[in-house]
Design a protein around this motif. Structure first.
Motif, short mmCIF file in Angstrom:
data_model
loop_
_atom_site.label_atom_id
_atom_site.label_comp_id
_atom_site.label_asym_id
_atom_site.label_seq_id
_atom_site.Cartn_x
_atom_site.Cartn_y
_atom_site.Cartn_z
N SER A 75 6.32 -8.30 33.11
CA SER A 75 6.51 -8.27 34.56
C SER A 75 7.75 -9.08 34.93
O SER A 75 8.53 -9.48 34.06
CB SER A 75 5.29 -8.88 35.25
OG SER A 75 5.25 -10.29 35.00
N THR A 76 7.90 -9.35 36.22
CA THR A 76 8.94 -10.27 36.68
C THR A 76 8.33 -11.55 37.26
O THR A 76 9.02 -12.31 37.94
CB THR A 76 9.83 -9.60 37.76
OG1 THR A 76 8.99 -9.21 38.87
CG2 THR A 76 10.55 -8.39 37.20
N LYS A 77 7.05 -11.79 36.98
CA LYS A 77 6.36 -12.95 37.54
C LYS A 77 6.78 -14.23 36.82
O LYS A 77 6.67 -14.33 35.60
CB LYS A 77 4.85 -12.77 37.44
CG LYS A 77 4.29 -11.65 38.28
CD LYS A 77 2.79 -11.54 38.14
CE LYS A 77 2.23 -10.40 38.99
NZ LYS A 77 0.76 -10.26 38.82
N VAL A 136 12.02 -17.53 30.48
CA VAL A 136 11.48 -16.20 30.76
C VAL A 136 11.42 -15.35 29.49
O VAL A 136 12.22 -15.51 28.57
CB VAL A 136 12.28 -15.44 31.85
CG1 VAL A 136 12.30 -16.23 33.14
CG2 VAL A 136 13.68 -15.11 31.38
N ALA A 138 11.83 -11.62 28.55
CA ALA A 138 12.44 -10.41 29.12
C ALA A 138 12.23 -9.24 28.18
O ALA A 138 13.08 -8.92 27.35
CB ALA A 138 13.92 -10.64 29.39
N GLY A 142 10.66 -5.89 32.06
CA GLY A 142 11.03 -7.04 32.86
C GLY A 142 12.53 -7.17 33.03
O GLY A 142 13.02 -7.58 34.08
N THR A 143 13.26 -6.80 31.98
CA THR A 143 14.71 -6.87 32.04
C THR A 143 15.25 -5.96 33.13
O THR A 143 16.00 -6.40 34.02
CB THR A 143 15.32 -6.47 30.68
OG1 THR A 143 15.00 -7.48 29.72
CG2 THR A 143 16.83 -6.33 30.78
N ALA A 145 13.75 -4.64 35.56
CA ALA A 145 13.23 -5.01 36.87
C ALA A 145 13.89 -6.28 37.42
O ALA A 145 13.70 -6.61 38.59
CB ALA A 145 11.72 -5.21 36.80
N ILE A 147 14.02 -9.73 35.86
CA ILE A 147 13.42 -11.06 35.74
C ILE A 147 14.47 -12.14 35.57
O ILE A 147 14.31 -13.26 36.08
CB ILE A 147 12.38 -11.09 34.59
CG1 ILE A 147 11.60 -12.42 34.63
CG2 ILE A 147 13.04 -10.86 33.22
CD1 ILE A 147 10.40 -12.46 33.73
N GLY A 150 15.79 -12.95 38.86
CA GLY A 150 14.74 -13.66 39.58
C GLY A 150 14.68 -15.13 39.21
O GLY A 150 14.42 -15.99 40.05
N ASN A 216 20.62 -7.93 29.99
CA ASN A 216 20.37 -9.22 30.65
C ASN A 216 21.66 -9.94 30.99
O ASN A 216 21.76 -10.57 32.05
CB ASN A 216 19.46 -10.09 29.77
CG ASN A 216 18.00 -9.69 29.89
OD1 ASN A 216 17.37 -9.93 30.92
ND2 ASN A 216 17.48 -9.07 28.85
#
Length: 264
Positions: A75-77, A136, A138, A142-143, A145, A147, A150, A216
Protein backbone atom coordinates in the motif's frame (compact mmCIF):
# COMPACT_ATOMS: atom_id res chain seq x y z
CA UNK A 1 25.09 -5.29 6.08
CA UNK A 2 25.00 -2.62 3.39
CA UNK A 3 25.06 1.07 4.19
CA UNK A 4 24.57 4.30 2.29
CA UNK A 5 27.36 6.86 2.15
CA UNK A 6 24.75 9.63 2.08
CA UNK A 7 22.98 8.47 5.23
CA UNK A 8 26.22 7.54 6.98
CA UNK A 9 27.36 11.15 6.58
CA UNK A 10 24.32 12.47 8.46
CA UNK A 11 24.96 13.23 12.15
CA UNK A 12 23.07 10.98 14.60
CA UNK A 13 21.58 8.75 11.87
CA UNK A 14 21.98 4.98 12.23
CA UNK A 15 20.89 2.70 9.41
CA UNK A 16 21.57 -0.44 7.43
CA UNK A 17 20.26 -2.92 4.87
CA UNK A 18 20.65 -6.56 5.88
CA UNK A 19 21.63 -9.29 3.45
CA UNK A 20 20.97 -13.00 3.93
CA UNK A 21 24.33 -13.36 5.69
CA UNK A 22 25.29 -12.97 9.34
CA UNK A 23 22.31 -14.48 11.18
CA UNK A 24 21.51 -17.72 12.99
CA UNK A 25 18.78 -19.22 10.79
CA UNK A 26 19.70 -22.75 9.68
CA UNK A 27 16.90 -23.71 7.28
CA UNK A 28 18.20 -23.82 3.70
CA UNK A 29 15.75 -21.19 2.44
CA UNK A 30 16.12 -18.76 5.37
CA UNK A 31 19.82 -19.18 6.16
CA UNK A 32 21.26 -17.33 7.71
CA UNK A 33 19.81 -13.85 8.29
CA UNK A 34 16.02 -13.93 8.07
CA UNK A 35 14.06 -11.11 9.77
CA UNK A 36 10.50 -12.26 8.97
CA UNK A 37 8.29 -14.48 11.06
CA UNK A 38 6.14 -17.05 9.30
CA UNK A 39 8.88 -18.24 6.94
CA UNK A 40 9.71 -21.46 8.75
CA UNK A 41 12.05 -20.21 11.45
CA UNK A 42 10.98 -20.32 15.11
CA UNK A 43 9.89 -16.86 16.23
CA UNK A 44 12.73 -16.71 18.75
CA UNK A 45 15.24 -17.26 15.93
CA UNK A 46 13.77 -14.35 13.97
CA UNK A 47 13.85 -12.08 17.03
CA UNK A 48 17.48 -13.08 17.63
CA UNK A 49 18.30 -12.20 14.02
CA UNK A 50 16.57 -8.83 14.38
CA UNK A 51 18.56 -8.18 17.54
CA UNK A 52 21.81 -8.97 15.70
CA UNK A 53 20.79 -6.55 12.96
CA UNK A 54 19.64 -3.85 15.39
CA UNK A 55 22.88 -4.07 17.35
CA UNK A 56 24.91 -3.77 14.17
CA UNK A 57 22.92 -0.73 13.06
CA UNK A 58 23.05 0.95 16.49
CA UNK A 59 26.62 0.12 17.39
CA UNK A 60 25.47 -2.29 20.08
CA UNK A 61 23.13 0.14 21.83
CA UNK A 62 19.72 -1.25 20.78
CA UNK A 63 18.07 -4.61 20.22
CA UNK A 64 14.78 -6.03 18.89
CA UNK A 65 12.83 -4.27 21.64
CA UNK A 66 13.64 -0.94 19.94
CA UNK A 67 12.48 -2.09 16.49
CA UNK A 68 9.09 -1.32 14.93
CA UNK A 69 7.80 -3.41 12.01
CA UNK A 70 4.44 -4.55 10.69
CA UNK A 71 2.70 -6.77 8.19
CA UNK A 72 3.20 -5.18 4.78
CA UNK A 73 0.31 -4.92 2.33
CA UNK A 74 1.75 -3.26 -0.82
CA UNK A 75 0.00 0.00 0.00
CA UNK A 76 1.02 3.63 0.46
CA UNK A 77 0.25 3.62 4.20
CA UNK A 78 3.03 5.11 6.34
CA UNK A 79 2.52 5.09 10.11
CA UNK A 80 3.80 7.74 12.50
CA UNK A 81 5.39 5.95 15.46
CA UNK A 82 6.64 6.90 18.92
CA UNK A 83 8.54 5.20 21.71
CA UNK A 84 5.26 3.55 22.74
CA UNK A 85 5.43 1.50 19.51
CA UNK A 86 8.90 0.06 20.15
CA UNK A 87 8.95 -3.73 19.92
CA UNK A 88 5.74 -4.04 17.90
CA UNK A 89 6.15 -6.78 15.33
CA UNK A 90 9.26 -8.12 17.07
CA UNK A 91 8.91 -8.82 20.80
CA UNK A 92 5.32 -7.53 20.91
CA UNK A 93 2.32 -8.23 18.65
CA UNK A 94 2.31 -6.56 15.25
CA UNK A 95 0.53 -3.23 15.00
CA UNK A 96 -1.62 -1.95 12.16
CA UNK A 97 -0.65 -3.13 8.68
CA UNK A 98 1.31 -0.61 6.64
CA UNK A 99 4.27 -0.23 4.28
CA UNK A 100 6.28 2.42 6.05
CA UNK A 101 7.05 4.30 9.23
CA UNK A 102 8.10 7.81 10.18
CA UNK A 103 9.32 9.16 13.51
CA UNK A 104 10.95 12.21 15.04
CA UNK A 105 11.87 10.44 18.29
CA UNK A 106 15.32 9.01 19.06
CA UNK A 107 16.30 5.39 19.69
CA UNK A 108 13.49 3.90 17.63
CA UNK A 109 14.56 1.59 14.81
CA UNK A 110 12.10 1.58 11.90
CA UNK A 111 12.29 -1.60 9.83
CA UNK A 112 10.69 -2.69 6.57
CA UNK A 113 11.23 -6.16 5.10
CA UNK A 114 12.00 -7.07 1.51
CA UNK A 115 12.93 -9.96 -0.75
CA UNK A 116 12.86 -8.25 -4.21
CA UNK A 117 10.72 -5.18 -3.44
CA UNK A 118 12.49 -1.86 -3.10
CA UNK A 119 13.40 -0.62 0.40
CA UNK A 120 13.88 3.14 0.81
CA UNK A 121 15.32 4.83 3.90
CA UNK A 122 15.04 8.59 4.47
CA UNK A 123 16.55 11.11 6.84
CA UNK A 124 15.88 14.83 7.13
CA UNK A 125 16.31 17.72 9.54
CA UNK A 126 14.09 20.48 10.82
CA UNK A 127 15.29 24.07 10.80
CA UNK A 128 16.54 23.58 14.37
CA UNK A 129 18.61 20.58 13.27
CA UNK A 130 16.47 17.90 14.92
CA UNK A 131 16.24 14.70 12.84
CA UNK A 132 13.35 12.90 11.20
CA UNK A 133 13.63 9.39 9.76
CA UNK A 134 11.37 7.31 7.56
CA UNK A 135 11.46 3.81 6.06
CA UNK A 136 9.23 2.48 3.28
CA UNK A 137 8.65 -0.82 1.52
CA UNK A 138 8.04 -0.01 -2.15
CA UNK A 139 6.59 -2.98 -3.94
CA UNK A 140 5.59 -2.23 -7.50
CA UNK A 141 2.02 -1.40 -6.49
CA UNK A 142 3.15 0.95 -3.73
CA UNK A 143 5.76 2.40 -6.06
CA UNK A 144 3.38 3.40 -8.84
CA UNK A 145 0.85 4.61 -6.25
CA UNK A 146 3.54 6.98 -4.96
CA UNK A 147 4.63 5.75 -1.53
CA UNK A 148 8.07 7.37 -1.98
CA UNK A 149 6.52 10.76 -2.71
CA UNK A 150 4.18 10.22 0.22
CA UNK A 151 7.19 9.75 2.46
CA UNK A 152 8.65 13.07 1.32
CA UNK A 153 5.32 14.82 1.97
CA UNK A 154 5.11 13.35 5.48
CA UNK A 155 8.68 14.41 6.22
CA UNK A 156 7.78 17.98 5.21
CA UNK A 157 4.55 17.85 7.23
CA UNK A 158 6.60 16.75 10.23
CA UNK A 159 8.79 19.82 9.81
CA UNK A 160 11.64 18.41 7.75
CA UNK A 161 13.19 20.77 5.23
CA UNK A 162 13.19 19.38 1.69
CA UNK A 163 16.77 20.46 1.06
CA UNK A 164 17.96 18.29 3.97
CA UNK A 165 16.27 15.08 2.84
CA UNK A 166 18.64 12.20 2.09
CA UNK A 167 17.47 8.81 0.93
CA UNK A 168 18.93 5.43 0.08
CA UNK A 169 17.18 3.12 -2.37
CA UNK A 170 18.40 -0.32 -1.38
CA UNK A 171 18.93 -3.66 -3.06
CA UNK A 172 15.97 -4.88 -5.11
CA UNK A 173 15.12 -6.92 -8.17
CA UNK A 174 16.13 -4.89 -11.20
CA UNK A 175 15.14 -4.84 -14.84
CA UNK A 176 17.78 -7.42 -15.71
CA UNK A 177 15.59 -10.02 -13.97
CA UNK A 178 12.12 -8.58 -13.27
CA UNK A 179 10.06 -9.99 -16.11
CA UNK A 180 6.47 -8.73 -16.16
CA UNK A 181 3.32 -9.26 -18.22
CA UNK A 182 0.91 -7.04 -20.09
CA UNK A 183 -1.37 -6.65 -17.06
CA UNK A 184 1.58 -5.10 -15.14
CA UNK A 185 2.13 -2.60 -17.94
CA UNK A 186 -1.60 -1.82 -18.06
CA UNK A 187 -1.61 -1.13 -14.31
CA UNK A 188 1.42 1.17 -14.57
CA UNK A 189 -0.18 3.07 -17.47
CA UNK A 190 -3.39 3.46 -15.47
CA UNK A 191 -1.49 4.83 -12.48
CA UNK A 192 1.29 6.86 -14.13
CA UNK A 193 0.61 7.15 -17.86
CA UNK A 194 2.06 5.57 -20.99
CA UNK A 195 5.20 7.72 -21.05
CA UNK A 196 6.16 6.59 -17.56
CA UNK A 197 5.50 2.95 -18.49
CA UNK A 198 7.61 3.28 -21.64
CA UNK A 199 10.48 4.77 -19.63
CA UNK A 200 10.62 2.00 -17.03
CA UNK A 201 9.28 -1.11 -18.76
CA UNK A 202 11.69 -2.37 -21.40
CA UNK A 203 11.20 -5.00 -24.09
CA UNK A 204 14.05 -7.46 -24.54
CA UNK A 205 13.89 -10.61 -26.69
CA UNK A 206 10.14 -10.26 -26.90
CA UNK A 207 9.70 -10.06 -23.11
CA UNK A 208 8.95 -7.11 -20.82
CA UNK A 209 11.17 -6.19 -17.88
CA UNK A 210 10.43 -3.52 -15.26
CA UNK A 211 12.79 -1.15 -13.48
CA UNK A 212 11.04 -0.50 -10.15
CA UNK A 213 14.03 1.21 -8.46
CA UNK A 214 14.17 3.56 -11.47
CA UNK A 215 10.47 4.29 -11.07
CA UNK A 216 11.11 5.35 -7.49
CA UNK A 217 13.96 7.62 -8.53
CA UNK A 218 11.66 9.33 -11.03
CA UNK A 219 8.88 9.73 -8.46
CA UNK A 220 11.31 11.17 -5.92
CA UNK A 221 12.54 13.67 -8.49
CA UNK A 222 8.93 14.73 -9.04
CA UNK A 223 8.63 15.13 -5.26
CA UNK A 224 11.47 17.64 -5.33
CA UNK A 225 14.61 15.62 -4.60
CA UNK A 226 17.75 15.99 -6.67
CA UNK A 227 19.96 13.11 -7.71
CA UNK A 228 22.53 14.31 -5.18
CA UNK A 229 20.00 13.61 -2.43
CA UNK A 230 19.57 9.97 -3.48
CA UNK A 231 21.87 6.98 -3.08
CA UNK A 232 20.72 4.19 -5.42
CA UNK A 233 22.19 0.75 -4.77
CA UNK A 234 23.11 -1.22 -7.91
CA UNK A 235 22.52 -4.69 -6.47
CA UNK A 236 19.91 -6.99 -8.05
CA UNK A 237 18.49 -9.44 -5.52
CA UNK A 238 17.49 -12.02 -8.13
CA UNK A 239 20.97 -11.99 -9.70
CA UNK A 240 22.58 -12.72 -6.33
CA UNK A 241 20.46 -15.30 -4.44
CA UNK A 242 23.46 -16.43 -2.39
CA UNK A 243 23.79 -12.93 -0.93
CA UNK A 244 20.18 -11.73 -0.95
CA UNK A 245 16.78 -13.26 -0.33
CA UNK A 246 14.83 -13.14 -3.61
CA UNK A 247 11.17 -14.06 -3.96
CA UNK A 248 11.48 -14.39 -7.72
CA UNK A 249 14.70 -16.44 -7.73
CA UNK A 250 13.45 -18.80 -5.00
CA UNK A 251 9.89 -19.08 -6.34
CA UNK A 252 8.63 -17.77 -3.02
CA UNK A 253 10.49 -20.15 -0.73
CA UNK A 254 12.73 -17.69 1.09
CA UNK A 255 13.45 -15.53 4.09
CA UNK A 256 13.40 -11.74 4.18
CA UNK A 257 15.91 -8.94 4.58
CA UNK A 258 15.45 -5.76 6.56
CA UNK A 259 16.05 -2.08 5.92
CA UNK A 260 16.42 -0.24 9.23
CA UNK A 261 16.86 3.38 10.26
CA UNK A 262 16.73 5.48 13.40
CA UNK A 263 18.70 8.22 15.14
CA UNK A 264 20.61 8.57 18.38
Amino acid sequence: MLTSTLLAAEPRIMHGFSTREGGISTLPHTASMNVAKGRGDPDETVVANITLFARRVSGGALDAAAVVCASQIHSTKIRRVTAADCGTGTVLPTGKDCDGFITDEPNILLMVRVADCTPILFSARRADGSPIVCAVHAGWRGTVAGIAAGAVRLIEETGGELSTVRCAIGQAIRDCCYEVKEDFRDAVIAARGAAFADAYIHVRDGKMFADVPGMNVSILREAGLTDAQMDVFPHCTACNPERFHSHRASRGIRGAMGAMIGFR
